[in-house]
Motif scaffolding. Structure first.
Motif, PDB file in Angstrom:
ATOM      1  N   THR A 155       1.309  -1.043   0.251  1.00  0.00           N
ATOM      2  CA  THR A 155      -0.130  -0.058   0.229  1.00  0.00           C
ATOM      3  C   THR A 155       0.903   1.355  -0.066  1.00  0.00           C
ATOM      4  O   THR A 155       2.267   0.925   0.028  1.00  0.00           O
ATOM      5  CB  THR A 155      -0.657  -0.259   1.610  1.00  0.00           C
ATOM      6  N   GLU A 156       0.599   2.481   0.036  1.00  0.00           N
ATOM      7  CA  GLU A 156       1.235   3.321   0.216  1.00  0.00           C
ATOM      8  C   GLU A 156       2.019   4.076   1.121  1.00  0.00           C
ATOM      9  O   GLU A 156       2.847   4.456   1.301  1.00  0.00           O
ATOM     10  CB  GLU A 156       0.412   4.935  -0.626  1.00  0.00           C
ATOM     11  N   GLU A 157       0.775   3.133   2.557  1.00  0.00           N
ATOM     12  CA  GLU A 157       1.259   4.009   3.631  1.00  0.00           C
ATOM     13  C   GLU A 157       2.702   2.285   3.978  1.00  0.00           C
ATOM     14  O   GLU A 157       4.129   2.824   4.603  1.00  0.00           O
ATOM     15  CB  GLU A 157       0.456   3.197   4.824  1.00  0.00           C
ATOM     16  N   HIS A 214       6.342   4.316   2.095  1.00  0.00           N
ATOM     17  CA  HIS A 214       6.887   4.478   3.551  1.00  0.00           C
ATOM     18  C   HIS A 214       7.727   3.751   4.351  1.00  0.00           C
ATOM     19  O   HIS A 214       8.591   4.311   4.460  1.00  0.00           O
ATOM     20  CB  HIS A 214       5.911   5.839   3.578  1.00  0.00           C
ATOM     21  N   PRO A 227       3.684  -0.439  -7.601  1.00  0.00           N
ATOM     22  CA  PRO A 227       2.752   0.448  -5.650  1.00  0.00           C
ATOM     23  C   PRO A 227       4.395   1.201  -5.702  1.00  0.00           C
ATOM     24  O   PRO A 227       3.670   3.033  -5.235  1.00  0.00           O
ATOM     25  CB  PRO A 227       2.567  -0.185  -5.029  1.00  0.00           C
ATOM     26  N   ASN A 268       4.765   3.419  -8.219  1.00  0.00           N
ATOM     27  CA  ASN A 268       4.335   4.721  -8.647  1.00  0.00           C
ATOM     28  C   ASN A 268       4.029   5.911  -7.101  1.00  0.00           C
ATOM     29  O   ASN A 268       3.869   7.364  -7.770  1.00  0.00           O
ATOM     30  CB  ASN A 268       2.438   4.367  -8.674  1.00  0.00           C
ATOM     31  N   THR A 269       4.375   5.573  -5.619  1.00  0.00           N
ATOM     32  CA  THR A 269       4.281   6.159  -4.682  1.00  0.00           C
ATOM     33  C   THR A 269       6.126   6.614  -4.632  1.00  0.00           C
ATOM     34  O   THR A 269       5.569   8.729  -4.799  1.00  0.00           O
ATOM     35  CB  THR A 269       4.151   5.085  -3.819  1.00  0.00           C
ATOM     36  N   ASP A 273       6.314  11.624  -4.474  1.00  0.00           N
ATOM     37  CA  ASP A 273       6.834  11.904  -3.135  1.00  0.00           C
ATOM     38  C   ASP A 273       7.433  12.919  -3.744  1.00  0.00           C
ATOM     39  O   ASP A 273       8.793  12.531  -4.740  1.00  0.00           O
ATOM     40  CB  ASP A 273       7.603  10.752  -2.867  1.00  0.00           C
TER      41      ASP A 273
END
Length: 491
Positions: free
Chosen positions: A277-279, A282, A451, A454-455, A459
């Motif tokens: 996921t995006e989270e 990170h 993903p 993309n993230t 950023d």
């Protein structure tokens, strides 16, 4: 990996015949195969390029390159002369359909049981070349096409290449090459796991705490700035090499050494990779970009000062990722993937960290901790398997110290160890696809990294800086320390 019979005759055609890969890697690899008596007499090599060389001019160029990249101990003038008799060169513009008639005629003059087309060109030319070959009828059942990475820039472009090539060649005719899989040490990983009863019962979550897979480079981007800035370390190393090594570590035992039996098990690993996921991106990934520093005792420029690199580039030259596999064997075991340029040394290795003993009965050292057992599988530059254990130190105390059991392949096996491309080129001629990437593997690998791509693209902070000659951003160490682990270091 099963040994298939060698054809009685073959034609091996190199598109991009004047490029670095052909002249520095592929032709020296075929020279070694010739020198070792692994090629049938009626095997021919056709090198194609846009430069207007005569055959003699081309042979002089490739001999000069080969002398630089073939070890001196393996060079023999007479053997090279005999090998060069297999070689021819033709000027062909891969984007001009009419020029393929010459290639068709060349191959008709020396008919062979198997014809292999190795596409050492930009991926934008894959579809063009395959279409033009098919127009000349050079896509029959005895023809194979080898695709050199990068196999796309993202999932969509990868699928587009697959679709275009698939219009003319069936999947069994397509060989997506990853030279890491040709290394003897990677194949020895299979032998270690599935040829011995010792390790396989321990090869699971109950006994293994974490796995670390590293491909480190001490060099910068060199003259590849234009290519590299549009690619980055995630696409260049993680999506292919590191994920393939992860598959070999984590796969279930295949039913046989048949090509599809092995690749089916690798596919299952990719299917079980926990998506980001995006989270997660990170929290579980680190990207870095090298700055000016010292490498090999000499000052070196930072990435942004390299030739053909924009001053505001956010391309990563370093990646660390915490990957997880959601299945019964590996649930809860982190797989840490690590790669970067301008690191302190060049190496590739897999480190299996085992759990500590449940209760310490021996006195701990003054540091207050003792390293649990671990298995180190070094792939390059030297190749070995090293098992670290704790043993009693000499003397009256019961203090334990780490010791290692070593299998040094160079010391144990006196025969010359083949380079990855040697094995893989011979496999393409034999028709053995076990060490090549299947289309469904490629698609799942892209689905897993997309993903992250993309993230990172959205950023604005960009990659974290690190000095050339160091082990990357400090955040990569924090990635492990949060889980109570540290990067493997043999001191």
């Amino acid at each position: 990996m099963s040994q298939l019979p060698f054809p009685e005759s073959f034609n091996l055609v190199f598109f991009g015949g004047t490029g670095d890969l052909v002249t520095r890697k592929l032709l020296p690899a075929m020279y070694q195969c010739h020198k070792n008596g692994q090629l049938v007499e009626s095997g021919r090599l056709y090198c194609l390029g846009r430069q207007n060389y005569t055959r003699d001019e081309y042979l002089a160029i490739v001999e000069d390159k080969a002398r630089q990249f073939v070890p001196k101990a393996d060079w023999d003038d007479d053997v090279w002369t005999a090998f060069s008799e297999r070689l021819s060169y033709d000027k062909i513009d891969a984007e001009r359909p009419d020029e393929y008639e010459l290639l068709k005629q060349r191959l008709a003059d020396s008919p062979a049981e198997v014809t292999v087309f190795f596409l050492s060109v930009a991926p934008s030319l894959f579809a063009v070349i395959c279409t033009n070959l098919a127009r000349q009828g050079l896509n029959g059942p005895n023809c194979r096409v080898v695709l050199e990475k990068p196999l796309g820039h993202d999932l969509a472009s990868s699928n587009a290449i697959t679709a275009e090539v698939g219009k003319h060649y069936q999947e069994r005719q397509v060989y997506r090459i990853d030279h890491y899989l040709g290394k003897e040490s990677v194949q020895n990983l299979m032998a270690l796991r599935f040829g011995n009863a010792l390790f396989e019962p321990l090869w699971r979550r109950m006994w293994i705490s974490n796995v670390q897979i590293t491909i480190a480079e001490d060099v910068g981007i060199g003259s590849r700035g234009g290519f590299y800035d549009g690619t980055g370390a995630l696409r260049d190393m993680v999506q292919n090499h590191l994920l393939q090594l992860l598959c070999f570590v984590a796969m279930e035992p295949p039913a046989s050494l048949d090509s599809d039996a092995i690749r089916n098990e690798k596919l299952k690993v990719l299917e079980c990779l926990v998506p980001f996921t995006e989270e997660d991106v990170h929290a579980k990934t680190v990207r870095g970009q090298y700055r000016a520093g010292v490498s090999g005792g000499h000052p070196v420029a930072g990435y942004l000062e390299e030739k053909n690199i924009p001053a505001d580039s956010k391309t990563e030259t370093f990646v660390a990722i915490k990957a997880e596999i959601a299945n019964w064997r590996w649930a809860g075991v982190p797989f840490y993937l690590f790669t970067g340029k301008r690191l302190p040394t060049r190496l590739a290795e897999i480190v299996i960290h085992f759990h500590d003993v449940p209760h310490h009965i021996f006195p701990l050292p003054s540091s207050g901790s003792r390293a649990p057992s671990k298995l180190v599988i070094r792939l390059q530059p030297d190749e070995y398997i090293r098992l670290y254990l704790n043993a009693k130190a000499p003397g009256n105390s019961m203090e334990l110290q780490p010791v290692s059991l070593d299998l040094d392949f160079a010391g144990k096996f006196k025969t010359r160890r083949a380079e990855g491309y040697e094995r893989l080129l011979l496999d393409t001629i034999r028709g053995n696809q076990a060490l090549f990437v299947r289309q469904d593997e490629l698609e799942l690998a892209w689905r897993w990294v997309e993903p992250v791509l993309n993230t990172w693209a959205s950023d604005p902070s960009g990659p974290k800086p690190y000095a050339a000659g160091t082990w990357g951003p400090s955040a990569s160490s924090a990635l492990l320390s949060r889980d109570g682990f540290g990067w493997h270091d043999e001191g």
